[in-house]
Scaffold this motif. Structure first.
Motif, PDB file in Angstrom:
ATOM      1  N   MET A 299     -14.824  61.105  19.092  1.00 12.98           N
ATOM      2  CA  MET A 299     -13.337  60.739  20.166  1.00 12.98           C
ATOM      3  C   MET A 299     -12.457  60.391  18.984  1.00 12.98           C
ATOM      4  O   MET A 299     -11.398  60.526  19.976  1.00 12.98           O
ATOM      5  CB  MET A 299     -14.503  59.694  20.915  1.00 12.98           C
ATOM      6  CG  MET A 299     -15.385  60.186  22.085  1.00 12.98           C
ATOM      7  SD  MET A 299     -14.700  61.234  22.614  1.00 12.98           S
ATOM      8  CE  MET A 299     -14.049  60.528  23.989  1.00 12.98           C
ATOM      9  N   GLN A 300     -11.946  59.792  18.323  1.00 11.57           N
ATOM     10  CA  GLN A 300     -11.167  59.721  17.865  1.00 11.57           C
ATOM     11  C   GLN A 300     -10.254  60.625  16.041  1.00 11.57           C
ATOM     12  O   GLN A 300      -9.167  60.147  15.877  1.00 11.57           O
ATOM     13  CB  GLN A 300     -11.669  58.164  16.956  1.00 11.57           C
ATOM     14  CG  GLN A 300     -11.971  57.065  17.906  1.00 11.57           C
ATOM     15  CD  GLN A 300     -11.682  56.001  16.786  1.00 11.57           C
ATOM     16  OE1 GLN A 300     -11.499  55.231  16.313  1.00 11.57           O
ATOM     17  NE2 GLN A 300     -13.430  55.630  16.950  1.00 11.57           N
ATOM     18  N   SER A 301     -11.346  61.786  16.020  1.00 17.02           N
ATOM     19  CA  SER A 301     -10.797  62.312  15.193  1.00 17.02           C
ATOM     20  C   SER A 301     -10.216  63.963  15.733  1.00 17.02           C
ATOM     21  O   SER A 301      -9.848  63.899  17.095  1.00 17.02           O
ATOM     22  CB  SER A 301     -12.097  63.249  14.467  1.00 17.02           C
ATOM     23  OG  SER A 301     -12.459  63.789  15.352  1.00 17.02           O
ATOM     24  N   ASN A 302      -9.309  65.143  15.300  1.00 14.74           N
ATOM     25  CA  ASN A 302      -8.572  66.258  15.367  1.00 14.74           C
ATOM     26  C   ASN A 302      -9.386  67.251  15.716  1.00 14.74           C
ATOM     27  O   ASN A 302      -9.929  68.011  15.133  1.00 14.74           O
ATOM     28  CB  ASN A 302      -7.545  66.453  14.381  1.00 14.74           C
ATOM     29  CG  ASN A 302      -6.678  64.927  14.466  1.00 14.74           C
ATOM     30  OD1 ASN A 302      -6.452  64.432  15.059  1.00 14.74           O
ATOM     31  ND2 ASN A 302      -6.072  64.955  13.325  1.00 14.74           N
TER      32      ASN A 302
ATOM     33  N   ARG B 266     -14.448  67.079  21.584  1.00 15.20           N
ATOM     34  CA  ARG B 266     -14.187  65.772  22.164  1.00 15.20           C
ATOM     35  C   ARG B 266     -14.929  65.507  23.926  1.00 15.20           C
ATOM     36  O   ARG B 266     -15.635  64.987  23.792  1.00 15.20           O
ATOM     37  CB  ARG B 266     -13.117  65.675  22.537  1.00 15.20           C
ATOM     38  CG  ARG B 266     -12.216  64.071  22.720  1.00 15.20           C
ATOM     39  CD  ARG B 266     -11.031  63.766  23.095  1.00 15.20           C
ATOM     40  NE  ARG B 266     -10.400  63.231  21.245  1.00 15.20           N
ATOM     41  CZ  ARG B 266     -10.093  64.867  20.566  1.00 15.20           C
ATOM     42  NH1 ARG B 266      -9.364  66.232  21.487  1.00 15.20           N
ATOM     43  NH2 ARG B 266      -8.993  64.917  19.506  1.00 15.20           N
TER      44      ARG B 266
ATOM     45  N   THR C 268     -12.542  50.244  18.983  1.00 12.81           N
ATOM     46  CA  THR C 268     -11.597  52.119  18.610  1.00 12.81           C
ATOM     47  C   THR C 268     -10.331  52.217  18.249  1.00 12.81           C
ATOM     48  O   THR C 268      -9.841  52.354  17.596  1.00 12.81           O
ATOM     49  CB  THR C 268     -12.082  53.261  20.102  1.00 12.81           C
ATOM     50  OG1 THR C 268     -11.542  52.168  21.224  1.00 12.81           O
ATOM     51  CG2 THR C 268     -12.971  53.490  20.302  1.00 12.81           C
ATOM     52  N   ARG C 269      -9.419  50.903  18.523  1.00 15.25           N
ATOM     53  CA  ARG C 269      -8.072  50.954  18.078  1.00 15.25           C
ATOM     54  C   ARG C 269      -7.927  51.421  16.116  1.00 15.25           C
ATOM     55  O   ARG C 269      -7.470  50.645  15.476  1.00 15.25           O
ATOM     56  CB  ARG C 269      -7.502  49.721  18.595  1.00 15.25           C
ATOM     57  CG  ARG C 269      -7.558  49.829  20.190  1.00 15.25           C
ATOM     58  CD  ARG C 269      -6.901  48.765  20.810  1.00 15.25           C
ATOM     59  NE  ARG C 269      -7.536  47.438  21.116  1.00 15.25           N
ATOM     60  CZ  ARG C 269      -7.517  46.648  21.272  1.00 15.25           C
ATOM     61  NH1 ARG C 269      -6.371  45.986  21.890  1.00 15.25           N
ATOM     62  NH2 ARG C 269      -8.378  45.771  20.799  1.00 15.25           N
TER      63      ARG C 269
ATOM     64  N   THR D 247     -10.618  51.398  13.872  1.00 15.10           N
ATOM     65  CA  THR D 247     -11.380  52.909  13.474  1.00 15.10           C
ATOM     66  C   THR D 247     -10.734  54.031  13.219  1.00 15.10           C
ATOM     67  O   THR D 247      -9.394  54.968  13.747  1.00 15.10           O
ATOM     68  CB  THR D 247     -12.037  53.345  14.005  1.00 15.10           C
ATOM     69  OG1 THR D 247     -13.092  52.044  14.094  1.00 15.10           O
ATOM     70  CG2 THR D 247     -13.016  53.988  12.829  1.00 15.10           C
ATOM     71  N   HIS D 248      -9.939  54.673  11.331  1.00 18.17           N
ATOM     72  CA  HIS D 248      -9.147  55.468  10.937  1.00 18.17           C
ATOM     73  C   HIS D 248     -10.820  56.726  10.383  1.00 18.17           C
ATOM     74  O   HIS D 248     -11.398  56.323   9.529  1.00 18.17           O
ATOM     75  CB  HIS D 248      -8.832  55.112   9.871  1.00 18.17           C
ATOM     76  CG  HIS D 248      -7.901  55.849   9.419  1.00 18.17           C
ATOM     77  ND1 HIS D 248      -7.138  56.839  10.021  1.00 18.17           N
ATOM     78  CD2 HIS D 248      -8.757  56.927   7.724  1.00 18.17           C
ATOM     79  CE1 HIS D 248      -6.759  58.014   8.752  1.00 18.17           C
ATOM     80  NE2 HIS D 248      -7.870  57.861   7.837  1.00 18.17           N
TER      81      HIS D 248
END
Length: 404
Positions: free
Chosen positions: A364-367, A373, A396-397, A399-400
């Protein structure tokens, strides 16, 4: 030039293993195999991470110029040029005479001397793309080879040569429908059963080339013994070339539902599970295994077999964010089909137990693509409702994500 000569023969050492043409800029991979720079660069740019000749996984994709081979090729080329100086007053004489010989050989394909003719034509076709273009322009050439292939039942070696020639000429033959005739499909089945690995790969490519619509796909699937043999070609004892070609062919023919059911009946899913469980599997084979599994998961019978196999679901989850973006997309689509569309509790439990929830959060946070998604969001909704795990504590804020 001798009586039976065609064009000047290029030594096999000087030909690129991919294009089969004379190498202009020979470069070597870390496996020690040398290719023409243009051909191997195209192979690597397509996302492959293996050596085409050995199928070994590459530790590095560096291309090292093979200077010694380059010098040998130059010496040979200069020698050829000197021998041809005498023909400068009539530069087309050698080519015209050779072309006439080739036409005569094609004509002899239906004579008693046909095996010798086929061998020479095959040799001629392997020399260059220009030679293959010339063969394609000969009236009736493809049909003669089709007829030869289906009638040459006395020796598997002869049949293999015909299959090899058709594979070389594949892109030059506009009408491949004769391959769908019963005799042609029987010959291809014979090669899959008794041929060597190279001819098996070529035969499967011929099949895939004619699987262009629903009717042709059904003809292939309805040929007795053909689907079971293609599924057998996925086994680990087969070469990577045979496995990859068979996966591509099965993917090409699986659109009609009745074919999907037939693949499931012949235990295709367990073979895909074995492929996904093998260490050091190539990226391409992994992607195609997941793509075929995704196609089978779109029918009820396929989903039922998948959710009954918790180990298979674990293998699918393992491929998310680990192989490639294509592999991730196919894997997520399989899990979405089983857990979201089918809403199977046992499948959901297996996915959660394999750390699937964390991977969906990362996606959900990736490209990733919008489709991936959305499927990940759908899956997380299901797990929030049905899982005992609490997701609210996951920040979620902070996490890289760097997939692959």
């Amino acid at each position: 030039m001798g009586k039976d000569d065609l064009y000047l023969t290029v030594p096999s050492l000087f030909r690129c293993p991919i294009s089969l043409d004379l190498m202009k800029s020979p470069v070597s991979l870390c496996t020690g195999v040398t290719y023409d720079r243009t051909s191997i660069q195209r192979w690597l740019d397509d996302g492959n991470n293996t050596c085409p000749a050995t199928m070994q996984v590459l530790k590095t994709k560096d291309l090292v110029p093979n200077r010694n081979l380059q010098r040998l090729i130059q010496i040979w080329s200069d020698s050829v040029a000197r021998r041809q100086l005498g023909a400068e007053s009539c530069p087309n004489l050698v080519a015209v005479r050779s072309q006439n010989q080739v036409k005569l050989l094609v004509k002899h394909l239906d004579s008693n001397n046909c095996i010798s003719s086929l061998t020479k034509i095959l040799h001629f076709a392997r020399e260059s793309a220009e030679n293959r273009e010339f063969l394609a322009r000969i009236d009736g050439f493809p049909n003669k080879v089709f007829d030869f292939m289906t009638n040459a039942e006395s020796s598997i070696k002869v049949v293999e040569q015909a299959v090899k020639l058709l594979d070389l000429m594949l892109s030059k033959i506009p009408d491949k429908t004769p391959l769908l005739e019963t005799n042609s499909l029987s010959t291809i089945l014979l090669v899959l059963q008794r041929g060597n690995s190279d001819s098996q790969t070529q035969a499967v490519r011929l099949l895939e080339s004619v699987a262009v619509d629903g009717e042709s796909k059904l003809k292939i699937a309805q040929k007795e013994g053909l689907i079971p043999e293609l599924v057998k070609s996925l086994r680990k004892e087969k070469t990577p070339g045979v496995i990859e070609a068979s996966l591509s062919c099965l993917i090409a023919i699986t659109m009609p539902k009745r074919i999907k059911n037939k693949l499931i009946q012949h235990r295709t899913i367990p073979e895909l599970k074995n492929l996904l469980s093998q260490p050091n599997t190539t990226i391409s084979i992994t992607e195609k295994s997941l793509k075929l599994l995704e196609a089978l998961s779109t029918c009820k019978e396929g989903r039922v077999e998948i959710w009954h196999d918790s180990v298979l679901l674990q293998r699918v989850v393992d491929k998310v964010l680990k192989v490639s973006s294509n592999a991730t997309e196919h894997a997520v689509a399989i899990l979405w089909s089983v857990c979201y569309v089918f809403r199977n509790g046992k499948g959901q439990e297996a996915v959660v137990g394999s750390n699937g929830m964390t991977k969906f959060l990362l996606l959900m946070q990736s490209n990733c693509s919008p489709a991936v998604r959305q499927m990940s969001a759908d899956l997380l909704k299901i797990f929030r409702v049905n899982s005992k795990f609490c997701l609210s504590s996951y920040d979620t804020r902070t996490t890289h994500v760097t997939p692959f």
